[in-house]
Design an enzyme around this catalytic site. Structure first.
Site, PDB file in Angstrom:
ATOM      1  N   GLY A  78      46.894 -40.016   4.223  1.00 51.69           N
ATOM      2  CA  GLY A  78      47.996 -39.042   4.109  1.00 51.69           C
ATOM      3  C   GLY A  78      48.887 -39.357   2.925  1.00 51.69           C
ATOM      4  O   GLY A  78      50.072 -39.011   2.906  1.00 51.69           O
TER       5      GLY A  78
ATOM      6  N   GLN B 151      54.716 -36.488   2.491  1.00 55.54           N
ATOM      7  CA  GLN B 151      56.103 -36.912   2.230  1.00 55.54           C
ATOM      8  C   GLN B 151      56.280 -38.426   2.291  1.00 55.54           C
ATOM      9  O   GLN B 151      56.894 -39.017   1.427  1.00 55.54           O
ATOM     10  CB  GLN B 151      57.017 -36.439   3.336  1.00 55.54           C
ATOM     11  CG  GLN B 151      57.355 -35.072   3.586  1.00 55.54           C
ATOM     12  CD  GLN B 151      58.653 -35.104   4.416  1.00 55.54           C
ATOM     13  OE1 GLN B 151      59.733 -35.130   3.825  1.00 55.54           O
ATOM     14  NE2 GLN B 151      58.537 -35.145   5.723  1.00 55.54           N
TER      15      GLN B 151
ATOM     16  N   GLN C 165      38.470 -42.597  11.794  1.00 57.68           N
ATOM     17  CA  GLN C 165      39.111 -43.645  10.976  1.00 57.68           C
ATOM     18  C   GLN C 165      38.961 -45.009  11.644  1.00 57.68           C
ATOM     19  O   GLN C 165      38.873 -46.021  10.958  1.00 57.68           O
ATOM     20  CB  GLN C 165      40.576 -43.280  10.716  1.00 57.68           C
ATOM     21  CG  GLN C 165      40.660 -42.036   9.816  1.00 57.68           C
ATOM     22  CD  GLN C 165      42.060 -41.715   9.340  1.00 57.68           C
ATOM     23  OE1 GLN C 165      43.037 -42.316   9.763  1.00 57.68           O
ATOM     24  NE2 GLN C 165      42.157 -40.741   8.457  1.00 57.68           N
TER      25      GLN C 165
ATOM     26  N   ASP D 262      62.525 -46.849  14.642  1.00 63.02           N
ATOM     27  CA  ASP D 262      63.400 -46.744  15.817  1.00 63.02           C
ATOM     28  C   ASP D 262      64.315 -47.969  15.905  1.00 63.02           C
ATOM     29  O   ASP D 262      65.501 -47.850  16.206  1.00 63.02           O
ATOM     30  CB  ASP D 262      62.547 -46.624  17.090  1.00 63.02           C
ATOM     31  CG  ASP D 262      61.532 -45.504  16.962  1.00 63.02           C
ATOM     32  OD1 ASP D 262      61.956 -44.353  16.800  1.00 63.02           O
ATOM     33  OD2 ASP D 262      60.317 -45.781  16.974  1.00 63.02           O
TER      34      ASP D 262
ATOM     35  N   HIS E 188      56.667 -44.473  20.702  1.00 61.06           N
ATOM     36  CA  HIS E 188      57.477 -43.906  19.614  1.00 61.06           C
ATOM     37  C   HIS E 188      57.633 -42.408  19.918  1.00 61.06           C
ATOM     38  O   HIS E 188      56.890 -41.565  19.414  1.00 61.06           O
ATOM     39  CB  HIS E 188      56.786 -44.106  18.261  1.00 61.06           C
ATOM     40  CG  HIS E 188      57.436 -43.280  17.184  1.00 61.06           C
ATOM     41  ND1 HIS E 188      58.691 -43.523  16.720  1.00 61.06           N
ATOM     42  CD2 HIS E 188      57.012 -42.164  16.531  1.00 61.06           C
ATOM     43  CE1 HIS E 188      59.020 -42.619  15.814  1.00 61.06           C
ATOM     44  NE2 HIS E 188      58.010 -41.781  15.686  1.00 61.06           N
TER      45      HIS E 188
HETATM   46  P1  NAX Z   1      53.172 -34.772   5.740  1.00 58.74           P
HETATM   47  O1  NAX Z   1      52.692 -33.554   6.495  1.00 58.74           O
HETATM   48  O2  NAX Z   1      54.099 -34.609   4.599  1.00 58.74           O
HETATM   49  O3  NAX Z   1      51.909 -35.593   5.226  1.00 58.74           O
HETATM   50  C1  NAX Z   1      50.814 -35.866   6.017  1.00 58.74           C
HETATM   51  C2  NAX Z   1      49.623 -35.947   5.126  1.00 58.74           C
HETATM   52  O4  NAX Z   1      48.521 -36.370   5.914  1.00 58.74           O
HETATM   53  C3  NAX Z   1      49.250 -34.609   4.497  1.00 58.74           C
HETATM   54  O5  NAX Z   1      49.230 -34.751   3.083  1.00 58.74           O
HETATM   55  C4  NAX Z   1      47.879 -34.318   5.069  1.00 58.74           C
HETATM   56  O6  NAX Z   1      47.016 -33.658   4.143  1.00 58.74           O
HETATM   57  C5  NAX Z   1      47.390 -35.714   5.398  1.00 58.74           C
HETATM   58  N1  NAX Z   1      46.309 -35.753   6.388  1.00 58.74           N
HETATM   59  C6  NAX Z   1      46.124 -34.974   7.474  1.00 58.74           C
HETATM   60  N2  NAX Z   1      44.986 -35.302   8.090  1.00 58.74           N
HETATM   61  C7  NAX Z   1      44.447 -36.314   7.392  1.00 58.74           C
HETATM   62  C8  NAX Z   1      43.250 -37.058   7.510  1.00 58.74           C
HETATM   63  N3  NAX Z   1      42.375 -36.808   8.488  1.00 58.74           N
HETATM   64  N4  NAX Z   1      43.005 -38.045   6.613  1.00 58.74           N
HETATM   65  C9  NAX Z   1      43.866 -38.277   5.607  1.00 58.74           C
HETATM   66  N5  NAX Z   1      45.004 -37.586   5.424  1.00 58.74           N
HETATM   67  C10 NAX Z   1      45.287 -36.616   6.298  1.00 58.74           C
HETATM   68  O7  NAX Z   1      53.774 -35.740   6.859  1.00 58.74           O
HETATM   69  P2  NAX Z   1      54.714 -37.012   6.676  1.00 58.74           P
HETATM   70  O8  NAX Z   1      56.120 -36.574   6.729  1.00 58.74           O
HETATM   71  O9  NAX Z   1      54.243 -37.824   5.531  1.00 58.74           O
HETATM   72  O10 NAX Z   1      54.432 -37.762   8.070  1.00 58.74           O
HETATM   73  C11 NAX Z   1      53.172 -38.344   8.330  1.00 58.74           C
HETATM   74  C12 NAX Z   1      53.068 -38.711   9.786  1.00 58.74           C
HETATM   75  O11 NAX Z   1      54.050 -39.696  10.121  1.00 58.74           O
HETATM   76  C13 NAX Z   1      53.322 -37.544  10.754  1.00 58.74           C
HETATM   77  O12 NAX Z   1      52.354 -37.596  11.786  1.00 58.74           O
HETATM   78  C14 NAX Z   1      54.687 -37.867  11.319  1.00 58.74           C
HETATM   79  O13 NAX Z   1      54.860 -37.301  12.611  1.00 58.74           O
HETATM   80  C15 NAX Z   1      54.634 -39.370  11.363  1.00 58.74           C
HETATM   81  N6  NAX Z   1      55.909 -40.064  11.483  1.00 58.74           N
HETATM   82  C16 NAX Z   1      55.928 -41.212  12.202  1.00 58.74           C
HETATM   83  C17 NAX Z   1      57.042 -41.995  12.301  1.00 58.74           C
HETATM   84  C18 NAX Z   1      57.033 -43.260  13.088  1.00 58.74           C
HETATM   85  O14 NAX Z   1      58.100 -43.855  13.198  1.00 58.74           O
HETATM   86  N7  NAX Z   1      55.929 -43.733  13.639  1.00 58.74           N
HETATM   87  C19 NAX Z   1      58.317 -41.571  11.682  1.00 58.74           C
HETATM   88  C20 NAX Z   1      58.159 -40.583  10.588  1.00 58.74           C
HETATM   89  C21 NAX Z   1      57.086 -39.547  10.812  1.00 58.74           C
HETATM   90  O15 NAX Z   1      57.616 -38.555  11.641  1.00 58.74           O
END
Ligand code: NAX
Length: 327
Positions: free
Chosen positions: A11, A15, A112, A158, A186
């Site tokens: 990913g 962001q 993965q 968190d 989480h």
């Molecule tokens: P974005 O939607 O900006 O980026 C996610 C990226 O993952 C996209 O570019 C997408 O193309 C890519 N992606 C999707 N499926 C994929 C795959 N099979 N292989 C490789 N890449 C893939 O999200 P972003 O804001 O960067 O957040 C990423 C993840 O972090 C989300 O699931 C979000 O919910 C999670 N978070 C987790 C947090 C935590 O504390 N554990 C906090 C922040 C965030 O909310």
């Protein structure tokens, strides 16, 4: 100089990826003495965005960045990696329930998880993509004989959120807040444990006299902070999540200062009565040999027991939703 540390970021085009990869490449994570190779992994339709990211990385001319690879196949993207940071996952769509999201993302983490077998012998995998505990459970269960203690999911954000709230309430600098344990998932059921937290070495409950706030406002602020950021910013937490991921990896590789602990979701060994194997956030300490241990015998009163029960139940329900994806 030793062999470069190879770090996969899934990913990477998202962001969090944009806030994360430059910090890793700059040497901030593994130190100026270690070179890193970044392996950026994305879905096929995001490969062109990745190329732009790689151009920007080149344009930073980081002395510590020894190479950039880009792949949409995790078997290739994880090859020989020492760290696999699984940030990518599908976001929740309109009208989608939590269980739908779990089912949507599950298959990503079976694939993965299997691909981790192509990684370096010492690989460690960190799951950030939500629902991160259960995605981590799926990856760990699909990664053959890879030891369970190589897997963790991130609750450091968190913990950092909880520390900031306690510091602001007590009117102290954030580094004076220690021993913050996040228990469980989480998600909005997590329990940020203020009973065992300390402020300047004293119990947070002695320093903060507003116990009603600790028991309600504090907990709900931490539990719903992600939603509050989305409401205000129009986008989910990204820089703070990337920062927490840096902290998470650092905590796993650096001996924990005496008397303190940090939080991460790891496979339960049955500590505190949590089902073995469940990916559960515990207070952890990293030992001098680089392995971690779950901090034992922390007092858990009736209030905490109830909160930990709620988050445990949610994780067991999530596990049931993906039962067919586990070995
Ligand atoms: P974005 O939607 O900006 O980026 C996610 C990226 O993952 C996209 O570019 C997408 O193309 C890519 N992606 C999707 N499926 C994929 C795959 N099979 N292989 C490789 N890449 C893939 O999200 P972003 O804001 O960067 O957040 C990423 C993840 O972090 C989300 O699931 C979000 O919910 C999670 N978070 C987790 C947090 C935590 O504390 N554990 C906090 C922040 C965030 O909310």
């Amino acid at each position: 100089m030793s062999k470069p540390i190879k770090v996969a970021v899934t990913g990477a085009g998202g962001q969090i990826g944009y806030s994360l990869v430059f910090r890793i490449a700059s040497g901030e994570l593994f130190g100026p003495e270690n070179k890193v190779i970044l392996s950026l992994v994305e879905v096929p339709q995001a490969m062109s965005a990745l190329e732009g990211l790689a151009m920007e990385l080149d344009d930073c001319a980081f002395p510590t960045l020894a190479g950039i690879e880009m792949n949409s196949d995790p078997d290739l993207g994880f090859a020989d990696c020492n760290w696999v940071l699984m940030v990518g996952s599908k976001p929740r769509g309109p009208g989608m329930e939590r269980n739908d999201l779990i089912r949507e993302n599950g298959p990503i983490f079976t694939g993965q998880g299997k691909a981790l077998l192509k990684a370096a012998a010492d690989v460690r995998a960190v799951v950030v993509g939500n629902p991160c505990n259960t995605n981590c459970l799926i990856a760990a269960n699909n990664a053959g004989d890879l030891p369970m203690n190589r897997f963790s999911a991130m609750t450091k954000l968190d913990e950092n959120r909880a520390k900031a709230q306690l510091a602001q309430k007590a009117g102290v600098a954030v580094e004076q807040v220690t021993n913050v344990a996040i228990w469980g998932n989480h998600s909005s059921t997590q329990f940020p444990d203020f009973f065992n937290a300390r402020i300047n070495g004293r119990a947070a409950t002695d320093v903060i006299s507003d116990h009603d706030w600790l028991k309600s406002g504090f907990i709900s602020t931490v539990q719903t902070r992600g939603a509050a950021v989305i409401k205000s910013r129009g986008k989910s937490s990204a820089a703070s999540a990337a920062n927490a991921l840096m902290d998470h990896v650092r905590a796993l590789i650096t001996p924990t200062p005496d008397g303190d602990w940090y939080s991460a979701a790891v496979p339960s060994d049955g500590s505190y009565g949590i089902e073995k194997g469940l990916i559960f956030s515990f207070p952890l300490r990293t030992k001098d040999d680089g392995s971690y241990e779950i901090v034992q015998n922390l007092p858990v009163n009736e209030f905490s027991k109830e909160k930990i029960g709620i988050t445990t139940k949610e994780l067991l329900e999530e596990k049931a939703v993906v039962a067919d994806l586990l070995k």
